[in-house]
Design a protein around this motif. Structure first.
Motif, PDB file in Angstrom:
ATOM      1  N   GLN A   6       0.501  -0.839   0.190  1.00 44.74           N
ATOM      2  CA  GLN A   6       0.081  -0.166   0.031  1.00 44.74           C
ATOM      3  C   GLN A   6       0.975   1.168   0.136  1.00 44.74           C
ATOM      4  O   GLN A   6       1.497   1.615   0.964  1.00 44.74           O
ATOM      5  N   LYS A   7       0.964   1.753  -1.097  1.00 41.16           N
ATOM      6  CA  LYS A   7       2.066   2.890  -1.510  1.00 41.16           C
ATOM      7  C   LYS A   7       0.532   4.829  -0.683  1.00 41.16           C
ATOM      8  O   LYS A   7      -0.225   4.539  -1.254  1.00 41.16           O
ATOM      9  N   PHE A   8       1.104   5.753   0.058  1.00 43.01           N
ATOM     10  CA  PHE A   8       0.943   6.500   0.450  1.00 43.01           C
ATOM     11  C   PHE A   8       1.199   7.735  -0.505  1.00 43.01           C
ATOM     12  O   PHE A   8       2.706   8.155   0.536  1.00 43.01           O
ATOM     13  N   ARG A 150      10.637  12.417 -10.067  1.00 39.00           N
ATOM     14  CA  ARG A 150       9.262  13.521  -9.085  1.00 39.00           C
ATOM     15  C   ARG A 150       8.051  11.917  -9.161  1.00 39.00           C
ATOM     16  O   ARG A 150       7.840  11.854 -10.092  1.00 39.00           O
ATOM     17  N   GLY A 151       7.121  12.500  -7.717  1.00 39.84           N
ATOM     18  CA  GLY A 151       6.192  11.346  -8.471  1.00 39.84           C
ATOM     19  C   GLY A 151       6.425   9.980  -7.848  1.00 39.84           C
ATOM     20  O   GLY A 151       6.498   8.817  -8.178  1.00 39.84           O
ATOM     21  N   GLY A 152       8.345   9.561  -8.046  1.00 38.74           N
ATOM     22  CA  GLY A 152       8.623   8.330  -7.909  1.00 38.74           C
ATOM     23  C   GLY A 152       8.650   7.089  -6.865  1.00 38.74           C
ATOM     24  O   GLY A 152       8.633   5.777  -7.065  1.00 38.74           O
ATOM     25  N   SER A 153       6.956   7.892  -5.846  1.00 37.53           N
ATOM     26  CA  SER A 153       7.168   6.337  -4.569  1.00 37.53           C
ATOM     27  C   SER A 153       6.696   5.344  -5.444  1.00 37.53           C
ATOM     28  O   SER A 153       6.189   4.126  -5.043  1.00 37.53           O
ATOM     29  N   ASP A 154       5.702   6.286  -6.319  1.00 37.34           N
ATOM     30  CA  ASP A 154       4.402   5.229  -7.143  1.00 37.34           C
ATOM     31  C   ASP A 154       5.667   3.918  -7.130  1.00 37.34           C
ATOM     32  O   ASP A 154       4.659   2.969  -7.881  1.00 37.34           O
ATOM     33  N   THR A 155       6.967   4.350  -8.164  1.00 36.69           N
ATOM     34  CA  THR A 155       7.315   3.481  -8.840  1.00 36.69           C
ATOM     35  C   THR A 155       7.340   2.244  -8.016  1.00 36.69           C
ATOM     36  O   THR A 155       7.515   1.151  -7.778  1.00 36.69           O
ATOM     37  N   ALA A 208      -0.902  12.801 -16.479  1.00 33.71           N
ATOM     38  CA  ALA A 208      -2.003  13.203 -15.168  1.00 33.71           C
ATOM     39  C   ALA A 208      -0.741  12.236 -14.322  1.00 33.71           C
ATOM     40  O   ALA A 208      -0.169  11.444 -14.189  1.00 33.71           O
ATOM     41  N   LYS A 209      -0.759  13.309 -13.233  1.00 31.30           N
ATOM     42  CA  LYS A 209       0.790  13.098 -12.002  1.00 31.30           C
ATOM     43  C   LYS A 209      -0.183  12.021 -10.777  1.00 31.30           C
ATOM     44  O   LYS A 209       0.138  11.342 -10.460  1.00 31.30           O
ATOM     45  N   VAL A 210      -1.449  12.051 -11.475  1.00 32.11           N
ATOM     46  CA  VAL A 210      -2.089  10.547 -10.549  1.00 32.11           C
ATOM     47  C   VAL A 210      -0.857   9.187 -10.431  1.00 32.11           C
ATOM     48  O   VAL A 210      -0.761   8.320  -9.484  1.00 32.11           O
TER      49      VAL A 210
HETATM   50 MG    MG Z   1       2.478  11.468  -6.396  1.00 25.16          MG
END
Ligand code: MG
Ligand code: ADP
Ligand code: ASP
Length: 414
Positions: A6-8, A150-155, A208-210
């Motif tokens: 689970q990523k937050f 940036r946004g790398g926690s999704d990865t 879309a940076k979601v």
């Molecule tokens: Mg993000």
């Protein structure tokens, strides 16, 4: 062992109250018999704060040191969250990227994950209920810290789910899932129940940076179904998965926009073999992504080339072009940062024509001039003046009736 990742994101961990909500979700999952790998981002605004601090100290901050700095944001989150878990009676500990050996390339600030020591994590999961892993970070072959863009926690989340062969991968954020367009700029945006990897890849790469693009690439490559959902509202969210038959019947799935764009034109370059390679070769060597490229028809052995890059790469691009200007016979180089990319995306376009003409007509009705156009099998992208970004998104959303149930929409010509 049943495992859920689970990523937050940043807004989900911004402060005690929000982290208590995260704890509630994690406890609920653990209560169903799962070991939970929780991947956390830095508290919202923290990564920006750290990066702007670096700018105050150095004109051109060293990339490796930037990563040492930026990784502290996630370190704070996992430490605080592990404390909350322990106080709630869960066996939990924090893990930083170098501790679990998230091995990456050496591309500081934009590294790619090469390998994750899944066996070591599984061994730890024998002893712990919850492992709180710092997202966005890893380490390279020299043992130096790296970050994943940036946004790398999704990865980080998706890569961990793939490596651990987790039973589920859930990305919790501040909206209820993936919408037909950014719900923060179009109040008619509609949540999608599911979206294919390919459409999500186009949505992410078009702004879309979601989800970070690389997280979707990972999910597709390792066939990890990813559920995007809200930390704050109970809702099944959106499943990002392989394309199924029902997706083909939807003409357009979404509209994306990207304001982080600059248009560059190099005038009167020689129109001969090797010139495009001389221009785009050095740009690619610096890791700069070039998107829309247009070459004009030739006049007197010369032509103009126009292309787009991310605004953050504009200075580097201009420096490269200035250095090669004489070699390619160019007379002038100009740039424009007041531009925005708007894209219409849908796998249904493969089987239906008319999406491009409907998009252009809708823009023309609003008096929006198209500066550049590019298309792929499932996407039409238009470059426009950035002051029209929101209007263009809302206009296209309306044109393709994205606020309606897919079954109630007009379909294009087959
Ligand atoms: Mg993000
Ligand atoms: P997090 O901090 O949880 O990683 P992000 O800010 O990176 O969250 O991503 C979530 C944001 O993505 C939303 O608040 C929304 O403004 C934006 N967004 C852009 N396009 C979309 C879309 N099509 N669907 C959902 N959210 C979108
Ligand atoms: N904290 C990092 C960022 O702001 C990574 C992330 O949030 O995914 O880009």
């Amino acid at each position: 062992m049943k495992i859920v990742v689970q990523k937050f994101g940043g807004t989900s961990v911004a402060g005690l109250e929000r982290m208590q909500r995260v704890l509630e979700i994690v406890r609920r999952t653990h209560g169903k018999g799962y070991k939970v790998v929780v991947v956390l981002s830095a508290m919202s605004g923290e990564t920006n704060r750290l990066l702007s601090l670096a700018q105050q100290f150095s004109k051109e901050p060293d990339a490796a040191e930037l990563d040492v700095l930026a990784t502290t944001g996630e370190q704070v989150s996992v430490a605080l969250f592990s404390m909350l878990c322990k106080d709630a009676g869960l066996k939990a500990r924090s893990l930083l990227g170098h501790q679990i050996q998230i091995k990456t390339t050496c591309d500081y600030t934009n590294a790619r994950i090469l390998d994750i020591d899944a066996a070591a994590m599984k061994a730890l999961l024998q002893d712990y209920d919850v492992l709180a892993v710092a997202g966005f970070q890893g380490c390279d072959e020299h043992g130096r810290l790296t970050t994943l863009g940036r946004g790398g926690s999704d990865t980080s989340g998706v890569a961990l789910a793939a490596a651990l062969k987790a039973d589920a991968c859930e990305i919790y954020t501040d909206v209820e899932g993936v919408f037909t367009t950014d719900p923060n700029i179009c109040d008619k945006a509609r949540k999608l129940d599911k979206i294919s990897y390919d459409e999500m890849l186009e949505m992410a790469s078009m702004g879309a940076k979601v989800l970070q693009i690389r997280s979707v690439e990972f999910a597709k490559k390792y066939n990890v179904p990813v559920r995007v959902l809200s930390t704050f509202i109970d809702n099944p969210g959106t499943l990002v998965s392989q394309e199924d038959k029902s997706m083909e019947y939807v003409l357009v799935s979404g509209i994306a926009y990207d304001k982080d764009q600059a248009r560059v034109t190099i005038y009167d370059v020689l129109d001969q073999p090797g010139v495009a390679a001389s221009i785009f070769g050095p740009i690619a060597e610096k890791g700069i992504l070039v998107d829309m490229i247009i070459q004009n028809t030739s006049r007197d052995g010369h032509t103009d080339m126009t292309f787009t890059v991310s605004r953050k790469d504009l200075d580097k691009t201009m420096a490269i072009l200035t250095a090669i200007k004489a070699d390619v016979g160019a007379k002038e180089i100009q740039f424009d940062t007041g531009v925005c990319k708007v894209s219409v995306i849908g796998v249904g376009m493969r089987n239906h024509s008319g999406v491009a003409s409907r998009s252009f007509a809708a823009m023309s009705r609003e008096g929006i001039n198209l500066l550049m156009i590019s298309t792929s099998e499932i996407k039409i992208t238009m470059l426009i003046e950035d002051k029209y970004a929101e209007l263009a998104v809302r206009t296209l959303h309306e044109e393709f009736e994205l606020d309606k149930d897919p079954g109630e929409r007009k379909v294009g010509e087959v």
